[in-house]
Design a protein around this motif. Structure first.
Motif, mmCIF file in Angstrom:
data_model
loop_
_atom_site.group_PDB
_atom_site.id
_atom_site.type_symbol
_atom_site.label_atom_id
_atom_site.label_comp_id
_atom_site.label_asym_id
_atom_site.label_seq_id
_atom_site.Cartn_x
_atom_site.Cartn_y
_atom_site.Cartn_z
ATOM 1 N N ASN A 1 14.447 -31.003 40.945
ATOM 2 C CA ASN A 1 14.244 -29.563 41.177
ATOM 3 C C ASN A 1 12.980 -29.041 40.488
ATOM 4 O OD1 ASN A 1 14.964 -29.479 38.486
ATOM 5 N ND2 ASN A 1 16.730 -28.126 38.745
ATOM 6 N N GLY A 2 12.221 -29.952 39.852
ATOM 7 C CA GLY A 2 10.966 -29.550 39.223
ATOM 8 C C GLY A 2 11.101 -29.016 37.815
ATOM 9 N N GLN A 3 12.240 -29.250 37.186
ATOM 10 C CA GLN A 3 12.457 -28.790 35.819
ATOM 11 C C GLN A 3 12.501 -29.982 34.863
ATOM 12 O OE1 GLN A 3 12.515 -25.435 35.106
ATOM 13 N NE2 GLN A 3 12.005 -25.284 37.279
ATOM 14 N N CYS A 4 12.359 -29.688 33.563
ATOM 15 C CA CYS A 4 12.433 -30.735 32.543
ATOM 16 C C CYS A 4 13.531 -30.404 31.544
ATOM 17 C CB CYS A 4 11.102 -30.879 31.811
ATOM 18 S SG CYS A 4 11.129 -32.138 30.491
ATOM 19 N N SER A 5 14.164 -31.435 31.035
ATOM 20 C CA SER A 5 15.267 -31.256 30.090
ATOM 21 C C SER A 5 14.837 -30.565 28.804
ATOM 22 C CB SER A 5 15.894 -32.615 29.750
ATOM 23 O OG SER A 5 14.911 -33.485 29.190
ATOM 24 N N CYS A 6 13.553 -30.644 28.455
ATOM 25 C CA CYS A 6 13.079 -30.011 27.218
ATOM 26 C C CYS A 6 12.903 -28.505 27.381
ATOM 27 C CB CYS A 6 11.767 -30.643 26.754
ATOM 28 S SG CYS A 6 10.303 -30.081 27.653
ATOM 29 N N GLN A 7 13.044 -28.029 28.622
ATOM 30 C CA GLN A 7 12.869 -26.605 28.927
ATOM 31 C C GLN A 7 11.496 -26.105 28.465
ATOM 32 O OE1 GLN A 7 16.268 -24.331 27.578
ATOM 33 N NE2 GLN A 7 17.727 -25.691 28.566
ATOM 34 N N ASP A 8 10.526 -26.998 28.582
ATOM 35 C CA ASP A 8 9.122 -26.706 28.263
ATOM 36 C C ASP A 8 8.877 -26.446 26.781
ATOM 37 O OD1 ASP A 8 8.607 -27.029 30.934
ATOM 38 O OD2 ASP A 8 8.640 -24.890 31.383
ATOM 39 N N HIS A 9 9.779 -26.940 25.923
ATOM 40 C CA HIS A 9 9.565 -26.861 24.477
ATOM 41 C C HIS A 9 9.131 -28.243 23.991
ATOM 42 C CE1 HIS A 9 11.180 -22.825 24.294
ATOM 43 N NE2 HIS A 9 12.298 -23.217 24.866
ATOM 44 N N PHE A 10 7.847 -28.505 24.094
ATOM 45 C CA PHE A 10 7.352 -29.822 23.713
ATOM 46 C C PHE A 10 6.140 -29.701 22.818
ATOM 47 C CE2 PHE A 10 5.137 -28.509 27.472
ATOM 48 C CZ PHE A 10 3.851 -28.945 27.305
ATOM 49 N N SER B 1 7.130 -28.901 17.121
ATOM 50 C CA SER B 1 6.646 -28.584 15.787
ATOM 51 C C SER B 1 5.821 -27.305 15.829
ATOM 52 C CB SER B 1 5.797 -29.730 15.248
ATOM 53 O OG SER B 1 4.589 -29.834 15.968
ATOM 54 N N LEU B 2 5.583 -26.728 14.652
ATOM 55 C CA LEU B 2 4.773 -25.513 14.574
ATOM 56 C C LEU B 2 3.362 -25.756 15.097
ATOM 57 C CD1 LEU B 2 5.738 -24.047 11.079
ATOM 58 C CD2 LEU B 2 6.171 -23.004 13.309
ATOM 59 N N LEU B 3 2.812 -26.914 14.741
ATOM 60 C CA LEU B 3 1.433 -27.200 15.133
ATOM 61 C C LEU B 3 1.302 -27.371 16.642
ATOM 62 C CD1 LEU B 3 -1.373 -27.523 14.023
ATOM 63 C CD2 LEU B 3 -0.924 -29.950 13.650
ATOM 64 N N SER B 4 2.242 -28.067 17.250
ATOM 65 C CA SER B 4 2.177 -28.237 18.702
ATOM 66 C C SER B 4 2.425 -26.913 19.413
ATOM 67 C CB SER B 4 3.189 -29.288 19.172
ATOM 68 O OG SER B 4 4.508 -28.903 18.852
ATOM 69 N N GLY B 5 3.270 -26.063 18.825
ATOM 70 C CA GLY B 5 3.488 -24.741 19.397
ATOM 71 C C GLY B 5 2.221 -23.915 19.361
ATOM 72 N N ALA B 6 1.501 -24.015 18.243
ATOM 73 C CA ALA B 6 0.225 -23.310 18.127
ATOM 74 C C ALA B 6 -0.780 -23.866 19.126
ATOM 75 C CB ALA B 6 -0.314 -23.429 16.705
ATOM 76 N N ARG B 7 -0.714 -25.193 19.347
ATOM 77 C CA ARG B 7 -1.610 -25.817 20.338
ATOM 78 C C ARG B 7 -1.328 -25.266 21.729
ATOM 79 N NH1 ARG B 7 -3.946 -26.649 24.277
ATOM 80 N NH2 ARG B 7 -4.808 -28.581 25.084
ATOM 81 N N ASN B 8 -0.057 -25.184 22.083
ATOM 82 C CA ASN B 8 0.299 -24.706 23.416
ATOM 83 C C ASN B 8 -0.131 -23.264 23.635
ATOM 84 O OD1 ASN B 8 1.402 -27.191 23.948
ATOM 85 N ND2 ASN B 8 3.514 -26.569 23.552
ATOM 86 N N ASN B 9 -0.245 -22.516 22.537
ATOM 87 C CA ASN B 9 -0.695 -21.124 22.629
ATOM 88 C C ASN B 9 -2.178 -20.969 22.296
ATOM 89 O OD1 ASN B 9 1.772 -19.271 23.127
ATOM 90 N ND2 ASN B 9 2.512 -20.730 21.605
ATOM 91 N N ARG B 10 -2.843 -22.103 22.057
ATOM 92 C CA ARG B 10 -4.286 -22.126 21.764
ATOM 93 C C ARG B 10 -4.644 -21.200 20.608
ATOM 94 N NH1 ARG B 10 -6.121 -21.647 28.108
ATOM 95 N NH2 ARG B 10 -4.663 -23.209 28.854
ATOM 96 N N ASN B 11 -3.817 -21.234 19.592
ATOM 97 C CA ASN B 11 -4.035 -20.388 18.420
ATOM 98 C C ASN B 11 -4.700 -21.229 17.334
ATOM 99 O OD1 ASN B 11 -3.818 -18.793 16.093
ATOM 100 N ND2 ASN B 11 -1.946 -17.808 16.829
#
Length: 206
Positions: A197-206, A1-11
């Motif tokens: 292999n240390g990766q996630c199926s979401c490709q770090d989009h969470f 979501s937009l809000l979680s994306g902003a959270r991940n970027n600490r905006n």
């Protein structure tokens, strides 16, 4: 979501605008707004604004008149469903669980992993460390519980009633690689499949 994306970027500025827009467009979506409150308060915490985060969360939750969900995780061990909360010591194998967490922490650090304090949503108590707070989250405890079983499983399934935080997401990637196992976590937002292999199926989009 937009809000979680902003959270991940600490905006925080963008997050505030998104949350206000949510309140305007969806005033009756109480649970979704409550989730937004938690995300936004976590952003304040990630910036070191613990008092502002506490006050915002308290005031908004009171205004919405909803109860904040306690974070819980579930997994199946030998045919039985186990439920744990953050920093849980109720399980008979708690000593082994936390010992396993400590071993995983040490191996992760050896491999260059850094425990990011920005994911801590409150000030630390005297007897706490960044690692102890972050590694006490419920999904990590049930993963560790799986890994202390004999034989250790190569496929682990976890269900969590809240979103996985950024730290637990990164640490679980490391755990899957260290233990060379598949870990599937179904959180409140999506299914994450962590591969050996240390990766996630979401490709770090969470």
């Amino acid at each position: 979501s937009l809000l979680s994306g902003a959270r991940n970027n600490r905006n925080s500025n963008l997050s505030e605008k998104i949350y206000k827009r949510m309140k305007t467009l969806f005033p009756n979506a109480k649970q979704s707004l409550a989730a937004g409150v938690i995300l936004l308060s976590n952003i304040y915490s990630s910036l070191g604004k613990y008092e502002e985060a506490k006050n915002f969360r308290s005031n908004q939750i009171e205004e919405l008149r909803v109860k904040v969900k306690v974070g819980l995780s579930w997994t199946e061990i030998k045919g039985h469903i186990v439920q744990l909360k953050a920093h849980d010591h109720s399980h008979p194998q708690s000593t082994e669980i936390y010992a396993k967490i400590d071993r995983l922490k040490s191996k992760a650090i050896e491999n260059g992993f850094i425990f990011d304090s920005s994911w801590i949503t409150r000030s630390l108590n005297e007897n706490e460390s960044i690692e102890s707070v972050l590694c006490g989250h419920s999904e990590l405890l049930v993963i560790a519980l799986n890994l202390i079983q004999e034989p250790a499983p190569k496929f682990i399934q976890v269900v969590k009633n809240l979103r996985v935080c950024g730290h637990c997401h990164e640490f679980t990637k490391v755990i899957a690689k260290i233990e060379q196992c598949d870990i599937v976590v179904r959180d409140a937002n999506r299914i994450h499949h962590f591969y050996p292999n240390g990766q996630c199926s979401c490709q770090d989009h969470f």
